[in-house]
Write a protein that holds these residues in place. Sequence first.
Motif, PDB file in Angstrom:
ATOM      1  N   GLN A   1       0.800  -1.219   0.000  1.00 50.32           N
ATOM      2  CA  GLN A   1       0.000   0.000   0.000  1.00 50.32           C
ATOM      3  C   GLN A   1       0.836   1.273   0.000  1.00 50.32           C
ATOM      4  N   GLY A   2       2.110   1.149  -0.337  1.00 47.21           N
ATOM      5  CA  GLY A   2       2.985   2.301  -0.383  1.00 47.21           C
ATOM      6  C   GLY A   2       3.737   2.480   0.926  1.00 47.21           C
ATOM      7  N   PRO A   3       4.643   3.453   0.923  1.00 44.53           N
ATOM      8  CA  PRO A   3       4.878   4.429  -0.152  1.00 44.53           C
ATOM      9  C   PRO A   3       5.518   3.793  -1.386  1.00 44.53           C
ATOM     10  N   TYR A   4       5.151   4.342  -2.552  1.00 42.97           N
ATOM     11  CA  TYR A   4       5.705   3.883  -3.814  1.00 42.97           C
ATOM     12  C   TYR A   4       6.791   4.854  -4.276  1.00 42.97           C
ATOM     13  N   PRO A   5       7.683   4.421  -5.157  1.00 42.85           N
ATOM     14  CA  PRO A   5       8.771   5.302  -5.600  1.00 42.85           C
ATOM     15  C   PRO A   5       8.247   6.543  -6.329  1.00 42.85           C
ATOM     16  N   PRO A   6       8.969   7.652  -6.250  1.00 41.27           N
ATOM     17  CA  PRO A   6       8.584   8.839  -7.030  1.00 41.27           C
ATOM     18  C   PRO A   6       8.504   8.502  -8.510  1.00 41.27           C
ATOM     19  N   GLY A   7       7.470   8.992  -9.156  1.00 41.67           N
ATOM     20  CA  GLY A   7       7.292   8.744 -10.580  1.00 41.67           C
ATOM     21  C   GLY A   7       6.568   7.460 -10.919  1.00 41.67           C
ATOM     22  N   ALA A   8       6.280   6.632  -9.918  1.00 34.84           N
ATOM     23  CA  ALA A   8       5.550   5.387 -10.189  1.00 34.84           C
ATOM     24  C   ALA A   8       4.116   5.702 -10.599  1.00 34.84           C
ATOM     25  N   ALA A   9       3.552   4.855 -11.439  1.00 32.75           N
ATOM     26  CA  ALA A   9       2.165   4.994 -11.883  1.00 32.75           C
ATOM     27  C   ALA A   9       1.388   3.752 -11.466  1.00 32.75           C
ATOM     28  N   ILE A  10       0.075   3.880 -11.474  1.00 34.51           N
ATOM     29  CA  ILE A  10      -0.809   2.793 -11.049  1.00 34.51           C
ATOM     30  C   ILE A  10      -1.730   2.410 -12.191  1.00 34.51           C
ATOM     31  N   ALA A  11      -1.909   1.105 -12.377  1.00 34.85           N
ATOM     32  CA  ALA A  11      -2.869   0.570 -13.344  1.00 34.85           C
ATOM     33  C   ALA A  11      -3.719  -0.481 -12.633  1.00 34.85           C
ATOM     34  N   ASP A  12      -5.007  -0.530 -12.945  1.00 36.94           N
ATOM     35  CA  ASP A  12      -5.924  -1.492 -12.330  1.00 36.94           C
ATOM     36  C   ASP A  12      -6.624  -2.300 -13.421  1.00 36.94           C
TER      37      ASP A  12
ATOM     38  N   VAL B   1       5.407  -3.324  -7.890  1.00 34.66           N
ATOM     39  CA  VAL B   1       4.681  -4.173  -6.950  1.00 34.66           C
ATOM     40  C   VAL B   1       3.276  -4.400  -7.482  1.00 34.66           C
ATOM     41  N   THR B   2       2.664  -5.495  -7.077  1.00 36.15           N
ATOM     42  CA  THR B   2       1.278  -5.793  -7.424  1.00 36.15           C
ATOM     43  C   THR B   2       0.513  -6.135  -6.157  1.00 36.15           C
ATOM     44  N   ALA B   3      -0.803  -6.001  -6.234  1.00 37.95           N
ATOM     45  CA  ALA B   3      -1.682  -6.395  -5.138  1.00 37.95           C
ATOM     46  C   ALA B   3      -3.033  -6.735  -5.737  1.00 37.95           C
ATOM     47  N   VAL B   4      -3.817  -7.532  -5.006  1.00 40.00           N
ATOM     48  CA  VAL B   4      -5.164  -7.854  -5.465  1.00 40.00           C
ATOM     49  C   VAL B   4      -6.184  -7.222  -4.530  1.00 40.00           C
ATOM     50  N   GLY B   5      -7.332  -6.902  -5.119  1.00 35.23           N
ATOM     51  CA  GLY B   5      -8.378  -6.276  -4.332  1.00 35.23           C
ATOM     52  C   GLY B   5      -9.678  -6.217  -5.090  1.00 35.23           C
ATOM     53  N   TYR B   6     -10.556  -5.355  -4.624  1.00 35.92           N
ATOM     54  CA  TYR B   6     -11.907  -5.257  -5.165  1.00 35.92           C
ATOM     55  C   TYR B   6     -12.153  -3.826  -5.615  1.00 35.92           C
ATOM     56  N   ALA B   7     -12.730  -3.667  -6.811  1.00 36.50           N
ATOM     57  CA  ALA B   7     -12.963  -2.334  -7.354  1.00 36.50           C
ATOM     58  C   ALA B   7     -14.183  -2.365  -8.267  1.00 36.50           C
ATOM     59  N   ALA B   8     -14.632  -1.177  -8.648  1.00 34.96           N
ATOM     60  CA  ALA B   8     -15.730  -0.994  -9.601  1.00 34.96           C
ATOM     61  C   ALA B   8     -17.072  -1.452  -9.049  1.00 34.96           C
ATOM     62  N   GLY B   9     -17.221  -1.369  -7.728  1.00 35.31           N
ATOM     63  CA  GLY B   9     -18.480  -1.753  -7.106  1.00 35.31           C
ATOM     64  C   GLY B   9     -18.993  -0.674  -6.176  1.00 35.31           C
TER      65      GLY B   9
ATOM     66  N   VAL C   1      -1.482  -2.729 -10.297  1.00 35.93           N
ATOM     67  CA  VAL C   1      -0.107  -2.819 -10.792  1.00 35.93           C
ATOM     68  C   VAL C   1       0.560  -1.459 -10.603  1.00 35.93           C
ATOM     69  N   VAL C   2       1.586  -1.416  -9.792  1.00 32.50           N
ATOM     70  CA  VAL C   2       2.383  -0.199  -9.609  1.00 32.50           C
ATOM     71  C   VAL C   2       3.643  -0.375 -10.449  1.00 32.50           C
ATOM     72  N   PHE C   3       3.879   0.554 -11.379  1.00 29.19           N
ATOM     73  CA  PHE C   3       4.939   0.335 -12.367  1.00 29.19           C
ATOM     74  C   PHE C   3       5.730   1.613 -12.622  1.00 29.19           C
ATOM     75  N   ASP C   4       6.904   1.406 -13.203  1.00 24.67           N
ATOM     76  CA  ASP C   4       7.783   2.509 -13.593  1.00 24.67           C
ATOM     77  C   ASP C   4       7.545   2.799 -15.072  1.00 24.67           C
ATOM     78  N   PRO C   5       6.903   3.923 -15.421  1.00 25.63           N
ATOM     79  CA  PRO C   5       6.606   4.210 -16.830  1.00 25.63           C
ATOM     80  C   PRO C   5       7.851   4.338 -17.705  1.00 25.63           C
ATOM     81  N   ALA C   6       9.003   4.594 -17.079  1.00 27.33           N
ATOM     82  CA  ALA C   6      10.238   4.676 -17.862  1.00 27.33           C
ATOM     83  C   ALA C   6      10.773   3.302 -18.216  1.00 27.33           C
ATOM     84  N   ALA C   7      10.300   2.268 -17.513  1.00 27.18           N
ATOM     85  CA  ALA C   7      10.792   0.914 -17.740  1.00 27.18           C
ATOM     86  C   ALA C   7       9.779   0.025 -18.465  1.00 27.18           C
TER      87      ALA C   7
END
Length: 220
Positions: A38-49, A70-78, A101-107
Amino acid sequence: MFFMRKKTTIPTPAEALPGRDRPIPTAERHHVSGRPLQGPYPPGAAIADFGLGCFWGAERAFWQLPGVWVTAVGYAAGHTPNPTYEEVCSGMTGHNEVVRVVFDPAAISYERLLEAFFESHDPTQGMRQGNDVGTQYRSGVYVHDEGQRRAAEAVRAAYGERLRAAGFPAITTEIREAGPFWFAEDYHQQYLAKNPGGYCGLGGTGVSCPTGVSASTAEA
């Protein structure tokens, strides 16, 4: 995973379960990488669900990609706040099983994540994925900005053309603004790393997703 739960209609907010005020307990760190879920995540990281069926196998498809932090599972869109797994499986929360999905857009690009998303499941099945039937198994992309929305719509359209050419029905993937993400219980996080022989109902179509698709090329 709850094969007999077959509710395929999303409840209205008035019909949905009330949920609770406090988050349900979950893991603090990723079982494979040791990074904070749940963070903190690195500066510049982006999130995708993404929602693409049973989140056990879906999460593994992403944590193995270079550039994913990093990745995690959960519940959304409800509708239900802080739902439990059993509540989601009842079909009375409106939630989907989602991988964050927390990812580095530069990578790694968001478009590359979309390719992995579409190729890892069958996005034409509606409220199911293989033998898993229910609203929590629907195909969905939950976007965090307009750039993600444009990319998701472009890739969905391009992949839909390839699937139709291969004899598949229309894509049913929903693309919606990302709302609250409720982290799933501890035992669901990185489930297949903890249980290597565990169930994974994911299966792709065998049709490759177009690479290098962008909103500008889709509009041309």
